[in-house]
Each structure stands twice: as C-alpha cells, then as structure tokens.
Design an enzyme around this catalytic site. Sequence first.
Site, short mmCIF file in Angstrom:
data_model
loop_
_atom_site.label_atom_id
_atom_site.label_comp_id
_atom_site.label_asym_id
_atom_site.label_seq_id
_atom_site.Cartn_x
_atom_site.Cartn_y
_atom_site.Cartn_z
CG ASP A 1 -0.34 -0.49 2.49
OD1 ASP A 1 0.89 -0.43 2.61
OD2 ASP A 1 -1.08 -0.92 3.38
CD GLU B 1 -9.06 0.55 7.97
OE1 GLU B 1 -9.05 -0.35 8.82
OE2 GLU B 1 -8.44 1.62 8.11
CG ASN C 1 -9.02 -2.23 12.19
OD1 ASN C 1 -8.07 -2.83 11.67
ND2 ASN C 1 -9.53 -1.13 11.66
CG HIS D 1 -5.97 -2.64 8.96
ND1 HIS D 1 -6.16 -1.48 9.68
CD2 HIS D 1 -4.64 -2.72 8.78
CE1 HIS D 1 -5.01 -0.91 9.93
NE2 HIS D 1 -4.05 -1.65 9.40
C1 GLP Z 1 -0.72 0.01 8.58
C2 GLP Z 1 -0.28 -0.72 7.32
C3 GLP Z 1 -0.49 -2.19 7.46
C4 GLP Z 1 0.15 -2.66 8.77
C5 GLP Z 1 -0.53 -2.02 9.94
C6 GLP Z 1 0.03 -2.45 11.29
O1 GLP Z 1 -2.07 0.22 8.62
N1 GLP Z 1 -0.94 -0.26 6.14
O2 GLP Z 1 0.06 -2.85 6.35
O3 GLP Z 1 0.06 -4.05 8.86
O4 GLP Z 1 -0.35 -0.62 9.80
O5 GLP Z 1 1.15 -1.68 11.59
P1 GLP Z 1 2.13 -1.90 12.78
O6 GLP Z 1 3.02 -3.00 12.38
O7 GLP Z 1 2.85 -0.59 12.92
O8 GLP Z 1 1.30 -2.22 13.98
#
Ligand code: GLP
Length: 233
Positions: free
Chosen positions: A67, A143, A136, A138
């Site tokens: 992304d 989402e 959540n 995702h």
């Molecule tokens: C963002 C990214 C996701 C990632 C998520 C969790 O939303 N787009 O790809 O998995 O954060 O991030 P973290 O590893 O910082 O908890």
Amino acid sequence: MNWETLPNYGVLSDRAAEIFLEAILRNPRVVLGLPTGRTPVTMYERVVAACGRKYHCFSDVVTFNLDEYVGIERTHPGSYYTFMKQHLFKFIDIDPANANLPNGAAPDLDAECARYEREIAATGGLDLTFLGLGSNGHIAFNEPGTPFDSRTRVVTLTDSTRAANASLFPNGRVPTHAITMGIATILESKSIVLLASGEKKQAAIERLRSGEISEEFPASALWRHPDVTVLTA
Ligand code: GLP
C-alpha cells in the site's frame, strides 16, 4: 494455517527474516509482497544484516509493497516509499525498477491501481507476501467490511487506523486516503506470512485464531488460503 508462537519480537523477526532469505535463496527471481509499519522493521534489519550489497541477494528479486498513502509524493518523509528506502532499499542491491509501490501522487488514481495489478500479473504473480495486522484486523489497508474479492483500489482510512499510524508520520497528519492491494490480490500470493506482535494485537490474534471467517475481520480471509504462516509473539 500454520501458527508459530515465538518467545518475543526479536525471535519473531529472526524467523521472518529466515523465511524471507530462504525464499530468495530458493528462487533468486522471487516476487515478494512487502509490508510497512512497526512490526516488520526488525525483520528488514535482519535481512539487511544477512544480505548487504556485497552478497547480491536482491539483484533479480522483484518486490511489490502492499500500500501507499494518497496525495503525497513518494519523496515525502511519511510515504511508504520513504519507509522502504530507509529500512530496506538503500541497503540492498535491488534494481529500483523492480522495487514497486503504488504511486499515491498519480493524477489518475484508478488508472494507477489498474496499472499496479497489471504489473503484479506481468511478473507471474506474488510468490511470497508478508503482512502486518491492524488491531482491528485489517491487512494492508483493507479495513473491516472490505469484500474478500476486492482488488487494488483507493480506500478511505478509518480514524483509528490514521491514529495508529500517526507516530510513523512526520507532523502526525496522516493522509485520509491510500492505495491498497485488495484482499483478492493478496490471496493470490502463493504463500503468505503474517507477523503480529505485542499487547495491542492480542485481541486481533485471538479473533483470527478462532477460525471465524467474516468480512468484518479482514485477516480472517487468510483462512481461505492454502499456505499461510502466522508468526506471533
Ligand atoms: C498500517 C499498514 C499495514 C500494517 C498495519 C500495522 O495500517 N498499512 O500494512 O500491517 O499498519 O502496523 P504496525 O506493524 O505498525 O502495527
């Protein structure tokens, strides 16, 4: 689904890096799907340590990030392009033409999403994709409520996701939209490794472990895939 519970985040990162490096050893032209966020940072550190420029590990590897934020240039300090450069790309010998991220500053975003899907397909598809997990549920920026047949597209970020990512974004003003691979795009990867670590992820990990499959919990789509490894700590 293959579950590995590791004693701590460092060991989880070692294991993730081991899977990453083995994939390159097995197939130097491997096509990888790559995540951003806090969770994969130490995995990237371990990969860089094992595979600095002198080893030519990445000379034929192709990567596609999951992304990217919309409305900022890739050189913006908060972009996922900048994240990838800082944590991986600047240390390795990947051909910049093979290190793909969606362009969130493209004038026609729908065309950009279609282009990204075409690029992935043109390589023969993702071989191995690493995912983080939102609290959540995702995956990438899909989402809760995202259809499991979704493909790369522009999405509106929830307030909770923007807040969760604020500390990684200079000035904390996280963009409101992003381009993300869809759930169907991710599920087409031949293998998937999900990384989840820390207190804030425990509830999501337990919900995933329950085996209930629901579009209200995007990560549960992974139960429909034949080769998923979940690394938790
Ligand atoms: C963002 C990214 C996701 C990632 C998520 C969790 O939303 N787009 O790809 O998995 O954060 O991030 P973290 O590893 O910082 O908890």
